[in-house]
Design an enzyme around this catalytic site. Structure first.
Site, PDB file in Angstrom:
ATOM      1  N   LYS A  93       0.853  -1.193   0.000  1.00  0.00           N
ATOM      2  CA  LYS A  93       0.000   0.000   0.000  1.00  0.00           C
ATOM      3  C   LYS A  93       0.886   1.240   0.000  1.00  0.00           C
ATOM      4  O   LYS A  93       1.444   1.616   1.015  1.00  0.00           O
ATOM      5  CB  LYS A  93      -0.916   0.039   1.222  1.00  0.00           C
ATOM      6  CG  LYS A  93      -2.040   1.054   1.025  1.00  0.00           C
ATOM      7  CD  LYS A  93      -2.519   1.695   2.305  1.00  0.00           C
ATOM      8  CE  LYS A  93      -1.573   2.721   2.850  1.00  0.00           C
ATOM      9  NZ  LYS A  93      -1.386   3.932   2.021  1.00  0.00           N
ATOM     10  N   GLU A 138      10.345   1.305  10.090  1.00  0.00           N
ATOM     11  CA  GLU A 138      11.315   2.329   9.665  1.00  0.00           C
ATOM     12  C   GLU A 138      10.625   3.666   9.881  1.00  0.00           C
ATOM     13  O   GLU A 138       9.821   4.089   9.051  1.00  0.00           O
ATOM     14  CB  GLU A 138      11.674   2.135   8.183  1.00  0.00           C
ATOM     15  CG  GLU A 138      12.364   0.819   7.859  1.00  0.00           C
ATOM     16  CD  GLU A 138      13.809   0.780   8.316  1.00  0.00           C
ATOM     17  OE1 GLU A 138      14.370   1.841   8.638  1.00  0.00           O
ATOM     18  OE2 GLU A 138      14.372  -0.326   8.365  1.00  0.00           O
ATOM     19  N   CYS A 198      13.741  11.023   6.115  1.00  0.00           N
ATOM     20  CA  CYS A 198      13.884  10.592   7.514  1.00  0.00           C
ATOM     21  C   CYS A 198      15.319  10.765   7.993  1.00  0.00           C
ATOM     22  O   CYS A 198      15.556  10.925   9.182  1.00  0.00           O
ATOM     23  CB  CYS A 198      13.458   9.141   7.647  1.00  0.00           C
ATOM     24  SG  CYS A 198      14.339   8.062   6.519  1.00  0.00           S
TER      25      CYS A 198
HETATM   26  P1  NAP Z   1       2.743   8.513   7.528  1.00  0.00           P
HETATM   27  O1  NAP Z   1       1.699   9.548   7.619  1.00  0.00           O
HETATM   28  O2  NAP Z   1       3.076   7.729   8.732  1.00  0.00           O
HETATM   29  O3  NAP Z   1       2.298   7.544   6.344  1.00  0.00           O
HETATM   30  C1  NAP Z   1       3.094   6.485   5.905  1.00  0.00           C
HETATM   31  C2  NAP Z   1       2.224   5.441   5.233  1.00  0.00           C
HETATM   32  O4  NAP Z   1       1.314   4.898   6.181  1.00  0.00           O
HETATM   33  C3  NAP Z   1       1.380   5.974   4.092  1.00  0.00           C
HETATM   34  O5  NAP Z   1       1.241   4.976   3.106  1.00  0.00           O
HETATM   35  C4  NAP Z   1       0.052   6.215   4.773  1.00  0.00           C
HETATM   36  O6  NAP Z   1      -1.011   6.194   3.870  1.00  0.00           O
HETATM   37  C5  NAP Z   1      -0.013   5.024   5.700  1.00  0.00           C
HETATM   38  N1  NAP Z   1      -0.889   5.164   6.842  1.00  0.00           N
HETATM   39  C6  NAP Z   1      -1.154   6.270   7.556  1.00  0.00           C
HETATM   40  N2  NAP Z   1      -2.015   5.980   8.557  1.00  0.00           N
HETATM   41  C7  NAP Z   1      -2.295   4.654   8.459  1.00  0.00           C
HETATM   42  C8  NAP Z   1      -3.118   3.752   9.188  1.00  0.00           C
HETATM   43  N3  NAP Z   1      -3.827   4.152  10.241  1.00  0.00           N
HETATM   44  N4  NAP Z   1      -3.160   2.463   8.798  1.00  0.00           N
HETATM   45  C9  NAP Z   1      -2.460   2.038   7.743  1.00  0.00           C
HETATM   46  N5  NAP Z   1      -1.665   2.837   7.011  1.00  0.00           N
HETATM   47  C10 NAP Z   1      -1.569   4.135   7.366  1.00  0.00           C
HETATM   48  O7  NAP Z   1       4.125   9.104   7.021  1.00  0.00           O
HETATM   49  P2  NAP Z   1       4.398  10.052   5.796  1.00  0.00           P
HETATM   50  O8  NAP Z   1       3.984  11.432   6.158  1.00  0.00           O
HETATM   51  O9  NAP Z   1       3.872   9.459   4.548  1.00  0.00           O
HETATM   52  O10 NAP Z   1       5.983   9.948   5.690  1.00  0.00           O
HETATM   53  C11 NAP Z   1       6.827  10.744   6.436  1.00  0.00           C
HETATM   54  C12 NAP Z   1       7.378   9.986   7.639  1.00  0.00           C
HETATM   55  O11 NAP Z   1       8.020   8.803   7.205  1.00  0.00           O
HETATM   56  C13 NAP Z   1       8.434  10.788   8.370  1.00  0.00           C
HETATM   57  O12 NAP Z   1       8.240  10.682   9.750  1.00  0.00           O
HETATM   58  C14 NAP Z   1       9.724  10.077   7.959  1.00  0.00           C
HETATM   59  O13 NAP Z   1      10.777  10.241   8.874  1.00  0.00           O
HETATM   60  C15 NAP Z   1       9.286   8.669   7.834  1.00  0.00           C
HETATM   61  N6  NAP Z   1      10.216   7.904   7.002  1.00  0.00           N
HETATM   62  C16 NAP Z   1      11.035   6.993   7.605  1.00  0.00           C
HETATM   63  C17 NAP Z   1      11.955   6.293   6.850  1.00  0.00           C
HETATM   64  C18 NAP Z   1      12.885   5.295   7.488  1.00  0.00           C
HETATM   65  O14 NAP Z   1      13.443   4.488   6.755  1.00  0.00           O
HETATM   66  N7  NAP Z   1      13.086   5.301   8.792  1.00  0.00           N
HETATM   67  C19 NAP Z   1      12.038   6.521   5.477  1.00  0.00           C
HETATM   68  C20 NAP Z   1      11.186   7.454   4.894  1.00  0.00           C
HETATM   69  C21 NAP Z   1      10.270   8.142   5.670  1.00  0.00           C
HETATM   70  P3  NAP Z   1      -1.743   7.546   3.400  1.00  0.00           P
HETATM   71  O15 NAP Z   1      -0.708   8.606   3.358  1.00  0.00           O
HETATM   72  O16 NAP Z   1      -2.263   7.193   2.073  1.00  0.00           O
HETATM   73  O17 NAP Z   1      -2.797   7.782   4.407  1.00  0.00           O
END
Ligand code: NAP
Length: 487
Positions: A184, A260, A294
């Site tokens: 997803k 992650e 990140c």
């Molecule tokens: P996010 O809001 O946590 O969303 C990540 C993914 O999870 C998206 O596909 C989102 O879908 C989905 N999601 C959100 N709520 C969900 C739920 N309740 N159930 C199932 N899936 C759900 O993060 P983001 O804003 O996209 O990305 C930024 C974050 O990612 C930052 O904190 C960054 O540090 C972190 N990140 C970490 C790494 C690492 O390797 N450590 C790498 C890259 C990014 P939708 O957006 O479609 O709702």
């Protein structure tokens, strides 16, 4: 900007769900719009999946898990290798698609396509190195045999910031290990992932091994799958907040989880550092992916004797960057993903300047269409400023001074996150002392970039657990079975 070419790439991209090797509309027929962050305009619409679609995707993954797990490791590796080659061949087109849906420059998107493809090359080579061990029992009465087997159907969830690479980091090892998948992608950037599904199918991945669903309601499609006992693993890349929720949901089903999560990387510059090299490293660590990474350097802790010089030089470098649409010639920095993100960055900057930080360069959102924010350097940032403890996810570099090594390490570790830290020093003793003392999963030593498919990427503390890439990456998709043998 070549609008005709852009239209062609968008029109050509798949927009349906990919389930069991078939492209399908969402049950119920709803769609969701994909926005161009440089203009706020809708690029196209994609299928808006339902819980029924998600279950169909898991059904498909479950159905072929047995046969896929039996495919020879060499053949699994060859599929990845072919997919790697297709990605490299199509990198121009994929980069344009990525820039349109995510915003970063074409050069950055191309770099991501290369990075993403390299995970397939790496894991194509790892597929044939899965092994076990054989040993004599310590009392001599029998033998021990261990074997590695695919975990089973995996649920993969990825964020919008690296629309392709955050996927291939999971798909590469899952394919190599013999797992099937339901992926997803984030609803803001599904197009790159849908193209990837097409590439994998062309490379010969059997139907049902890789399935993709998108939805405007992630929780309603993923919740039932996380609770479904046929799923065996959840690998998530995204925010710590969502990661925590997903772990709670995964607990009753005892799913294996890899997390992650978010970061808040400290960037330490000691008085013995090569300042020019530290500024160059800072530009990469801070500005790669518009700061929406990140592993982005979130806060710069610089020795007081070189803080003014470092801040001024960083300000010059940041001030020279050209902000604009990622497809335009000469542009260095694209827009942020959406207005919510831009507002958040603006509030963090206002909070810091309100508490006494000085804007050396930038400091404001750019007027007009799209979600642009000026590259910003803030000097003399107090510890109380929210951006020292909050993941900024934007082109803002706050600099604060420290007076000795002990203080630098304390400041660096003063975070709930522990993904990565950057250290600039030319003193080898200090380099080893400091890197050992940092509570992080990765360190960039005199280097502003740690991402490398051959290395184990991942964090500690609230940045999560599990490793992606390297020899370690495939372990996340393998279970160990032990056989006790009578002799
Ligand atoms: P996010 O809001 O946590 O969303 C990540 C993914 O999870 C998206 O596909 C989102 O879908 C989905 N999601 C959100 N709520 C969900 C739920 N309740 N159930 C199932 N899936 C759900 O993060 P983001 O804003 O996209 O990305 C930024 C974050 O990612 C930052 O904190 C960054 O540090 C972190 N990140 C970490 C790494 C690492 O390797 N450590 C790498 C890259 C990014 P939708 O957006 O479609 O709702």
């Amino acid at each position: 900007m070549d609008t005709k070419r852009e239209r062609e790439v968008i029109d050509k991209a798949p927009k349906q769900l990919f389930i069991g090797g078939e492209w399908r509309d969402a049950s119920g027929g709803r769609t969701l719009g994909i926005e161009d962050p440089s203009s706020g305009e809708t690029l196209c619409k994609v299928a808006d999946g339902t819980p029924e679609d998600a279950t169909a995707a898991l059904d498909a993954a479950v159905e072929v898990q047995g046969s896929w797990g039996q495919v020879a490791p060499r053949e699994r590796g060859e599929i990845l290798r072919r997919a790697f080659e297709i990605l490299v061949d199509r990198s121009d087109e994929l980069a344009l698609l990525m820039t349109l849906e995510m915003g970063k420059t074409i050069a950055e998107s191309k770099a991501e396509v290369t990075y993403a493809a390299e995970f397939f090359r790496w894991f194509s080579e790892e597929a044939v190195r899965i092994d076990g061990r054989f040993a004599t029992s310590p009392n001599g009465q029998g033998r021990l045999l261990t074997m590695k087997q695919p975990v089973g159907p995996c649920l993969l969830i990825t964020p919008w910031n690296f629309p392709l690479a955050m996927g291939t980091r999971k798909i590469g090892p899952a394919v190599a290990a013999g797992c099937t998948m339901v992926m997803k992608p984030a609803q803001q950037t599904p197009l790159s992932m849908l193209e990837l599904a097409r590439v994998l199918a062309e490379a010969g991945l059997p139907d049902g091994v890789f399935n993709v669903i998108m939805s405007s309601s992630s929780s309603s499609v993923m919740g039932p799958l996380i609770a479904d006992e046929r799923a065996r693993k959840l690998s998530f890349t995204g925010s710590t907040e969502v990661g925590r929720k997903l772990m709670e949901q995964a607990a009753p089903n005892l799913l294996r989880v890899s997390m992650e999560l978010g970061g808040n990387a400290p960037f330490l510059v000691f008085d013995d550092a090569d300042i020019e090299s530290a500024v160059q490293g800072a530009m990469v660590a801070k500005m790669r992916n518009i700061g929406e990474s990140c592993v982005a350097a979130n806060r710069f802790h610089v020795h007081e004797s070189v803080a003014d010089e470092f801040t001024a030089r960083l300000g010059d470098a940041m001030g020279a960057l050209k902000v604009g649409r990622g497809t335009d010639e000469g542009v260095d920095i694209g827009p942020l993903i959406d207005d919510v993100q831009r507002q958040k960055v603006a509030e963090l900057v206002d909070d810091a300047t309100g508490k006494g930080a000085k804007a050396v360069v930038g400091g404001s959102a750019v007027e007009g269409a799209g979600y642009f924010f000026e590259p910003t350097v803030l000097g003399s940032v107090p510890a109380s400023a929210d951006l020292m403890t909050t993941e900024i996810f934007g082109p803002v570099a706050p600099v604060a001074a420290f007076s000795d090594e002990g203080e630098a390490v304390r400041l660096a570790n003063n975070s709930e996150f522990g993904l990565v830290a950057y250290v600039y020093t030319r003193n080898i003793d200090r380099a080893l002392r400091v890197t050992e003392a940092l509570d992080v999963g990765m360190v960039g030593l005199n280097q502003g970039m740690v991402s490398n498919p051959a290395a184990p990427f991942g964090g500690v503390k609230q940045s999560g657990f599990g490793r992606e890439g390297g020899y370690e990456g495939i372990e996340e998709y393998l279970d160990t079975k032990y056989v006790a043998i009578a002799t």
